[in-house]
Design an enzyme around this catalytic site. Structure first.
Site, mmCIF file in Angstrom:
data_model
loop_
_atom_site.group_PDB
_atom_site.id
_atom_site.type_symbol
_atom_site.label_atom_id
_atom_site.label_comp_id
_atom_site.label_asym_id
_atom_site.label_seq_id
_atom_site.Cartn_x
_atom_site.Cartn_y
_atom_site.Cartn_z
ATOM 1 N N GLU A 146 -6.692 -3.823 -3.536
ATOM 2 C CA GLU A 146 -6.007 -4.931 -3.107
ATOM 3 C C GLU A 146 -5.427 -5.984 -4.159
ATOM 4 O OE1 GLU A 146 -4.889 -5.381 -0.237
ATOM 5 O OE2 GLU A 146 -6.145 -4.130 1.078
ATOM 6 N N HIS A 173 0.729 -1.235 0.016
ATOM 7 C CA HIS A 173 0.064 0.049 0.064
ATOM 8 C C HIS A 173 0.672 1.338 0.011
ATOM 9 C CE1 HIS A 173 -3.847 -1.929 0.483
ATOM 10 N NE2 HIS A 173 -3.281 -2.611 1.370
HETATM 11 N N1 NLE Z 1 -1.527 -12.328 0.282
HETATM 12 C C1 NLE Z 1 -1.008 -10.996 0.677
HETATM 13 C C2 NLE Z 1 0.421 -11.246 1.343
HETATM 14 O O1 NLE Z 1 0.835 -12.339 1.358
HETATM 15 O O2 NLE Z 1 1.106 -10.186 1.290
HETATM 16 C C3 NLE Z 1 -1.762 -10.373 1.842
HETATM 17 C C4 NLE Z 1 -3.225 -10.020 1.548
HETATM 18 C C5 NLE Z 1 -4.151 -8.986 2.348
HETATM 19 C C6 NLE Z 1 -5.380 -8.733 1.891
HETATM 20 FE FE FE2 Z 2 -4.376 -4.416 2.188
#
Ligand code: NLE
Ligand code: FE2
Length: 301
Positions: A222, A182
């Protein structure tokens, strides 16, 4: 970002719709999942020390007041090692898999493998770049509160580190996801404009509309992809923070569809591993225009 999904939809129904007038009125305390209570299938479920640590970090987040600096956290050697692994591995794929905006802002944050960046330092860089800021949160926040935060250019962020047994993928948000996924994107003004539109639309949305906006958020912020010179690149934070998801996005496995905020969007899924479906944007400007049209329609309805 900490946002809840799927099975929590019934709980959304109970929320009042008086919009907050300021960030102070956005409740950061309605934690729907993760945080300190780990589910049985969580990699840290049987790790008592990890669970106690999660509890302490959740307490720290709850003590934060709007306007105060975000409390610093002394990360443990094991947490720093996990962060270092995530950073090292994902960084190998960024040049070929991340969008141009991300590659452009990433160096601003001086990420190093031997130090987990503090949220307060990240927040102050964002304030200078785009006027956005970070607010710490204990876990997965109620969707309405999370989306309302975006209207006040505020990103609610977790502070704990994923369990060391699975650095390449976690089903939940953690600080590696927030920092690598992010934070760099929130330093880009055109991207922020798109995200801000989602937040503003959420202020007056009814519960059904909140649910659709949550899906819009999920499939863009996301897990969104963007087309660049005929190539598919990632801008979604859940892709950028996971080596496994970055590889998955480029494999033959997932379906990739053009993004349309007016379309019916499928149920969100974080329980069954990598995404089977991604949505792709032509540009952030184009997405902001389409989202603007959707939000105008919401306001007229
Ligand atoms: N799968 C992601 C990771 O391993 O960083 C996190 C997703 C959160 C919505
Ligand atoms: Fe997130």
């Amino acid at each position: 970002g900490a946002i809840s999904t799927a099975s929590l939809s019934e709980r959304v129904q109970q929320v009042s719709v008086t919009p907050p007038a300021s960030l102070r009125e956005v409740d950061s305390g309605k934690i729907l999942g993760f945080g300190a209570d780990l589910a049985e299938d969580h990699p840290g479920f049987r790790d008592g020390a990890y669970k106690r640590r999660r509890m302490d970090i959740a307490t720290l987040a709850r003590s934060h007041e709007v306007g105060e600096p975000i409390p610093e956290l002394d990360y443990l050697p094991e947490e720093i090692a996990t962060w270092g692994t995530v950073l090292r591995e994902t960084s190998q794929l960024y040049p070929t898999h991340a969008c141009q905006e991300f590659l452009h802002t990433f160096p601003l944050f001086d990420f190093r493998e031997d130090r987990v960046p503090q949220l307060e330092a990240m927040s102050s860089i964002l304030r200078q770049c785009t006027g956005w800021q970070i607010r710490p949160v204990a876990g997965l926040l109620h969707p309405r509160d999370f989306l309302n935060g975006l209207a006040f250019k505020t990103f609610h962020s977790t502070q704990y580190v994923r369990h060391h047994s699975r650095p390449m993928y976690t089903p939940e948000p953690d600080v590696c996801h927030e920092l690598l996924g992010h934070v760099p994107m929130l330093a880009d003004p055109r991207y922020c404009e798109m995200v801000h539109k989602i937040g503003l639309a959420s202020l007056h949305a009814d519960n059904k509309q909140i649910w659709h906006l949550t899906k819009i958020y999920w499939y863009t912020v996301e897990f969104g992809l963007i087309r660049e010179h005929g190539e598919i690149r990632a801008f979604g934070a859940g892709v950028l923070s996971s080596y496994g998801e970055l590889e998955n996005m480029r494999s033959e496995k997932p379906q990739i569809l053009g993004f349309d905020p007016f379309a019916v969007l499928p149920k969100m899924d974080y329980k069954s591993g990598y995404q089977k479906l991604y949505y792709i944007l032509d540009s952030f400007d184009d997405a902001a225009t389409k989202l603007g049209a959707y939000c105008d329609k919401l306001q007229q309805a």
